[in-house]
Design an enzyme around this catalytic site. Structure first.
Site, mmCIF file in Angstrom:
data_model
loop_
_atom_site.group_PDB
_atom_site.id
_atom_site.type_symbol
_atom_site.label_atom_id
_atom_site.label_comp_id
_atom_site.label_asym_id
_atom_site.label_seq_id
_atom_site.Cartn_x
_atom_site.Cartn_y
_atom_site.Cartn_z
ATOM 1 N N ARG A 115 0.883 -1.165 0.000
ATOM 2 C CA ARG A 115 0.000 0.000 0.000
ATOM 3 C C ARG A 115 0.913 1.205 0.000
ATOM 4 O O ARG A 115 2.134 1.034 -0.020
ATOM 5 C CB ARG A 115 -0.913 -0.012 1.225
ATOM 6 C CG ARG A 115 -0.133 -0.208 2.520
ATOM 7 C CD ARG A 115 -1.036 -0.233 3.734
ATOM 8 N NE ARG A 115 -0.250 -0.539 4.928
ATOM 9 C CZ ARG A 115 -0.732 -0.473 6.151
ATOM 10 N NH1 ARG A 115 -1.979 -0.116 6.362
ATOM 11 N NH2 ARG A 115 0.020 -0.767 7.174
ATOM 12 N N CYS A 119 2.126 7.132 -6.948
ATOM 13 C CA CYS A 119 2.812 8.372 -7.303
ATOM 14 C C CYS A 119 1.911 9.552 -6.936
ATOM 15 O O CYS A 119 0.724 9.559 -7.241
ATOM 16 C CB CYS A 119 3.083 8.359 -8.805
ATOM 17 S SG CYS A 119 3.677 9.945 -9.396
ATOM 18 N N ASN A 153 -3.823 7.360 4.245
ATOM 19 C CA ASN A 153 -3.445 6.691 5.483
ATOM 20 C C ASN A 153 -1.945 6.782 5.672
ATOM 21 O O ASN A 153 -1.187 6.356 4.802
ATOM 22 C CB ASN A 153 -3.846 5.217 5.443
ATOM 23 C CG ASN A 153 -3.579 4.542 6.769
ATOM 24 O OD1 ASN A 153 -4.264 4.771 7.751
ATOM 25 N ND2 ASN A 153 -2.547 3.735 6.818
ATOM 26 N N GLU A 154 -1.544 7.352 6.766
ATOM 27 C CA GLU A 154 -0.114 7.464 7.095
ATOM 28 C C GLU A 154 0.714 7.766 5.854
ATOM 29 O O GLU A 154 1.658 7.059 5.514
ATOM 30 C CB GLU A 154 0.373 6.186 7.772
ATOM 31 C CG GLU A 154 -0.239 5.983 9.133
ATOM 32 C CD GLU A 154 0.418 4.857 9.923
ATOM 33 O OE1 GLU A 154 1.050 3.988 9.312
ATOM 34 O OE2 GLU A 154 0.286 4.861 11.161
ATOM 35 N N CYS A 159 8.611 9.206 -4.666
ATOM 36 C CA CYS A 159 8.529 8.629 -6.008
ATOM 37 C C CYS A 159 9.503 9.394 -6.902
ATOM 38 O O CYS A 159 9.563 10.622 -6.839
ATOM 39 C CB CYS A 159 7.100 8.734 -6.535
ATOM 40 S SG CYS A 159 6.952 8.202 -8.243
ATOM 41 N N CYS A 161 9.680 8.990 -10.374
ATOM 42 C CA CYS A 161 9.298 8.782 -11.772
ATOM 43 C C CYS A 161 9.556 10.061 -12.572
ATOM 44 O O CYS A 161 9.771 11.138 -11.992
ATOM 45 C CB CYS A 161 7.827 8.384 -11.847
ATOM 46 S SG CYS A 161 6.698 9.759 -11.581
ATOM 47 N N CYS A 164 7.484 13.015 -11.441
ATOM 48 C CA CYS A 164 7.923 13.639 -10.185
ATOM 49 C C CYS A 164 9.221 14.420 -10.395
ATOM 50 O O CYS A 164 9.397 15.496 -9.819
ATOM 51 C CB CYS A 164 8.103 12.583 -9.090
ATOM 52 S SG CYS A 164 6.526 11.984 -8.451
ATOM 53 N N GLU A 309 -5.003 6.042 15.978
ATOM 54 C CA GLU A 309 -4.755 4.596 16.049
ATOM 55 C C GLU A 309 -3.830 4.296 17.218
ATOM 56 O O GLU A 309 -2.954 5.105 17.563
ATOM 57 C CB GLU A 309 -4.019 4.089 14.800
ATOM 58 C CG GLU A 309 -4.802 4.077 13.528
ATOM 59 C CD GLU A 309 -3.962 3.511 12.370
ATOM 60 O OE1 GLU A 309 -2.981 2.765 12.625
ATOM 61 O OE2 GLU A 309 -4.275 3.818 11.218
ATOM 62 N N GLU A 357 -1.769 -8.485 8.735
ATOM 63 C CA GLU A 357 -2.077 -8.032 10.098
ATOM 64 C C GLU A 357 -2.964 -9.005 10.869
ATOM 65 O O GLU A 357 -3.622 -8.623 11.829
ATOM 66 C CB GLU A 357 -2.633 -6.607 10.040
ATOM 67 C CG GLU A 357 -1.503 -5.700 9.558
ATOM 68 C CD GLU A 357 -1.805 -4.226 9.493
ATOM 69 O OE1 GLU A 357 -0.932 -3.438 9.895
ATOM 70 O OE2 GLU A 357 -2.893 -3.853 9.025
ATOM 71 N N LYS A 358 -2.924 -10.266 10.452
ATOM 72 C CA LYS A 358 -3.808 -11.232 11.129
ATOM 73 C C LYS A 358 -3.426 -11.462 12.586
ATOM 74 O O LYS A 358 -4.249 -11.881 13.377
ATOM 75 C CB LYS A 358 -3.887 -12.549 10.365
ATOM 76 C CG LYS A 358 -2.592 -13.308 10.189
ATOM 77 C CD LYS A 358 -2.847 -14.584 9.382
ATOM 78 C CE LYS A 358 -1.585 -15.362 9.108
ATOM 79 N NZ LYS A 358 -0.659 -14.654 8.194
HETATM 80 C C1 GLA Z 1 -0.605 1.761 10.863
HETATM 81 C C2 GLA Z 1 -1.626 1.765 9.766
HETATM 82 C C3 GLA Z 1 -2.743 0.798 9.993
HETATM 83 C C4 GLA Z 1 -2.222 -0.504 10.504
HETATM 84 C C5 GLA Z 1 -1.470 -0.231 11.768
HETATM 85 C C6 GLA Z 1 -0.976 -1.465 12.439
HETATM 86 O O1 GLA Z 1 -0.864 2.666 11.858
HETATM 87 O O2 GLA Z 1 -2.187 3.025 9.567
HETATM 88 O O3 GLA Z 1 -3.405 0.603 8.760
HETATM 89 O O4 GLA Z 1 -1.390 -1.073 9.561
HETATM 90 O O5 GLA Z 1 -0.357 0.542 11.455
HETATM 91 O O6 GLA Z 1 -0.221 -1.169 13.576
#
Ligand code: GLA
Ligand code: GLA
Length: 696
Positions: A115, A119, A153-154, A159, A161, A164, A309, A357-358
């Site tokens: 994930r 770019c 997300n985070e 990049c 390319c 860029c 989180e 992440e299981k």
């Molecule tokens: C990060 C991500 C989440 C997940 C957690 C797991 O904070 O944003 O999607 O992967 O880590 O700790």
């Protein structure tokens, strides 16, 4: 100013909820709601990685699962922070449009996978993003159960390319205007790097250039600009569809890939993800480290933030997945609240069955029942947050700030010398942070672009600003520091300050540049000490000192240990309080004090041990009459932290946390009522205590 997610006497509690992993298990979806309510969960963050479910084929959108879940959550009193799904793209997009995939610094384009590897410049990725964001905002932007947005997300990473690279060249042109200016700013005549045109500029890379510090700095700034520009684009998409809900991105612990401060104006609230490695060392040590990060996040907007989180138990991407002892979860979540968060969210509510992440901790594990230790602890935290919900929206009014600047850190860590084996910028800031926390005060961590007034829109000035290694000077920082001191502020300025300008070019004419008259000395040389080598700072004899200086020195030890770095100062007006105990610079200043206007500047020439920082902070704050949150003369017990938040009506909430596994005695400040915990002057082992002081 209140955080836009602080609402009506509620602290947000819940976390990442990914029901798309369970659509073929209706009984699980039902159990989710029942268990969330049982655990007092009131908030779910959704849609974070849902793109392939929301747009299974290009242009075919299916938001039905999201609508059903948001409706059901809403009916059950659980609100939603909706995420844009742009942190991970669907396979069809990568297959059809190669340009959405990142290119690494070796020039290789990534395959589909992981994930966060899109770019940030790709017009296709931007168009697809805009389209899905608009549709989500149209569909859910007015839903009564949705309270805010969370973009991507985070975000982070780079990049390289061709798109860029071109955007970088354009960015350099916009900033410097002429290639001659670039050559000057980056000192390119060294090693014959002179550019003739903007077209020749390339991103720094291990296969090419990494030693032009001005180029490295420009690239890092550009990478921040790319992410910020992408965030703005996503926010505009949301706004263009009519949603006015507050927007954030979730930031990361000690992440230096982006200068988060640059996001301050574009985000409506700040949020971050906290994954401490509890039990690796004393809980208290980890708590200080996380506390500093909480304070840094809060200080970006100087308003309440959100812990987006955290893990309710183990964190499976860390080298070792250590379980926390019972009680640590409540300390961890309460710490966020104590430092100014208006909620405490987890990743994730239900543990995944497969993929990476299981085995990451979750509120509901693979067993699925309520009779687990973790679920019981999560529920207990939910109950606590309900009990103290009145603190939501209250603000932190710190009297002390530490100047902790990401761009400065980039420059310090990129330079060769004076210690390539570690300048310890963050650790140095943490020593000063610890000193202030042990005295018992709140701290802001601000950068060079921020004012020296705490709170938003208030005119109150900090009493003490601590500037560790203010190496790179940006904007009008020296003028503002001077004004701050002249008006009565206290400044601590350490070695390795005022060295380079904002392009990383060394100042000529003596350092600390622009601040020699402020500190009252000129730094002549700096000595990097080999690991294991030590010097000392020794107290001077009391003759010729002012009464103030004598009082301060009387509270400090005869000598303190020095390692790593020692600067040699030529005094130009400051009073010398400690001097080196050995080496050829024995007798030269280690600590100096200089009166400027109504204030004082303390110059700290060397990397001194923790006790020095702790003792100096205490002695100077006592001299200034700044009392700890516990009241005059009351020391915090070992391994207890204190924080405060002030409500609109002037009520002050005092949060005490005992990181020691033993009950301890405390002095409770006068006129306080206990709103959480014991009221007999004791704090439980691993306990939380919240007091309320009402203005009379
Ligand atoms: C990060 C991500 C989440 C997940 C957690 C797991 O904070 O944003 O999607 O992967 O880590 O700790
Ligand atoms: C070598 C090189 C010089 C310079 C010095 C620095 O001797 O030839 O150009 O880089 O190192 O120590």
């Amino acid at each position: 100013m209140k955080s836009p997610v602080s609402n009506n006497n509620t602290l947000l509690y819940g976390g990442d909820y990914n029901p798309e992993q369970w659509l073929d298990h209706p009984e699980i979806l039902e159990a989710d709601i029942r268990m969330m309510k049982k655990a007092k969960i009131n908030t779910a963050t959704m849609g974070i990685f849902s793109w392939s479910t929301l747009e299974p084929e290009e242009g075919r959108y299916d938001f039905s699962f999201l609508r059903e879940r948001i409706d059901t959550l809403h009916k059950n009193g659980i609100q939603v922070i909706l995420s844009t799904p742009t942190g991970a793209r669907p396979k069809w997009m990568a297959d059809r449009y190669e340009e959405v995939l990142r290119v690494n610094e070796e020039g290789q384009r990534a395959y589909f996978g992981f994930r966060h590897n899109h770019c940030m410049t790709s017009p296709v990725y931007r168009e697809k993003t805009r389209e899905i964001d608009c549709r989500l905002a149209e569909e859910f932007g007015h839903h009564p159960g949705v309270i805010g947005w969370h973009i991507n997300n985070e975000m982070g990473g780079e990049c390289y390319c061709p798109l860029c690279q071109q955007a970088f060249r354009d960015w350099v042109r916009d900033r410097y205007h002429s290639i001659e200016a670039v050559n000057k700013a980056w000192n390119t005549t060294f090693w014959s790097h002179t550019y003739q045109s903007f077209d020749q500029i390339e991103a720094p890379s291990g296969r090419g250039e990494t030693f032009l510090h001005g180029l490295n700095l420009a690239w890092k700034r550009f990478v921040t600009e790319r992410h910020l520009d992408f965030t703005r684009m996503e926010k505009e998409a949301i706004r263009s569809a009519g949603s006015t809900l507050p927007v954030t991105i979730n930031m990361m612990y000690n992440y230096t890939g982006l200068n988060y401060q640059e996001f301050s104006e574009d985000l409506d609230y700040i949020s971050w993800d906290n994954y401490p490695t509890w039990h690796k060392t004393r809980l208290y040590e980890t708590a200080l480290d996380c506390g500093m990060e909480h304070d840094r996040m809060r200080s970006i907007k100087r308003q309440p933030f959100l812990l987006m989180e955290s893990s309710p138990t183990s964190t499976n991407w860390q080298p070792i997945s250590k379980l926390r002892a019972p009680g640590v979860l409540a300390l961890q979540q309460m710490q966020a609240i104590a430092h100014g968060s208006d909620g405490a969210l987890y990743f994730q509510i239900r543990q995944s069955r497969g993929a990476s992440e299981k085995f990451h901790g979750a509120v509901i594990d693979h067993y699925g029942g309520e009779d687990t230790r973790v679920f019981r602890e999560v529920t207990a935290v939910g109950e606590i947050l309900e009990e103290i919900r009145e603190v939501s929206g209250s603000e932190t009014e710190a009297k002390v700030a530490i100047l902790y600047d990401t761009e400065n850190r980039w420059a310090i860590e990129d330079a060769q010398g004076p210690r390539n084996e570690g300048m310890y910028y963050r650790e140095t800031a943490l020593s000063w942070y610890r000193a202030v926390k042990e005295y018992g005060l709140d701290v802001d961590l601000i950068d060079e672009s921020q004012s020296f007034c705490y709170g938003d829109g208030k005119s109150d000035s900090y009493r003490l600003v601590i500037a560790p290694m203010l190496y790179m000077l940006r904007g009008d920082i020296t003028t503002r520091l001077k004004n701050f001191v002249e008006a009565g502020g206290i400044l601590f300025l350490t070695y390795w300050s005022g060295v380079v300008d904002q392009d990383d070019l060394c100042y000529l004419g003596g350092r600390p540049y622009g601040m020699r008259d402020l500190v009252g000395f000129r730094s002549e040389e700096i000595d990097g000490l080999y690991d294991g080598m030590e010097n000392s700072g020794v107290k001077v004899k009391a003759e010729n000192l002012s009464e103030r200086e004598e009082r301060i020195l009387s509270k400090m030890k005869e000598s303190y240990r020095i390692d790593r770095l020692a600067e040699i100062e030529k005094i130009e007006g400051a009073d010398v309080l400690y001097t080196y105990g050995s080496d050829f610079y024995e007798g030269r200043a280690v600590l100096s004090s200089h009166r400027v206007g109504q204030g004082y500047v303390y110059g700290i020439a060397a990397a001194l041990e923790q006790d020095f920082c702790t003792d100096l902070v205490r002695a100077v704050l006592e001299e200034e009459g700044v009392t700890s949150l516990l009241g005059e003369g009351h020391k915090l017990p070992d391994e207890v932290t204190v924080n405060s938040r002030t409500g609109d009506d002037g009520s002050v909430y005092i949060f005490l946390q005992n990181w020691k596994d033993e009950e301890q005695e405390l002095h409770l400040p006068a006129d306080c009522s206990v709103i959480l915990g014991r009221d007999d002057g004791k704090i439980d082992a691993l306990g939380n205590l919240v007091l309320k002081k009402t203005l009379v």
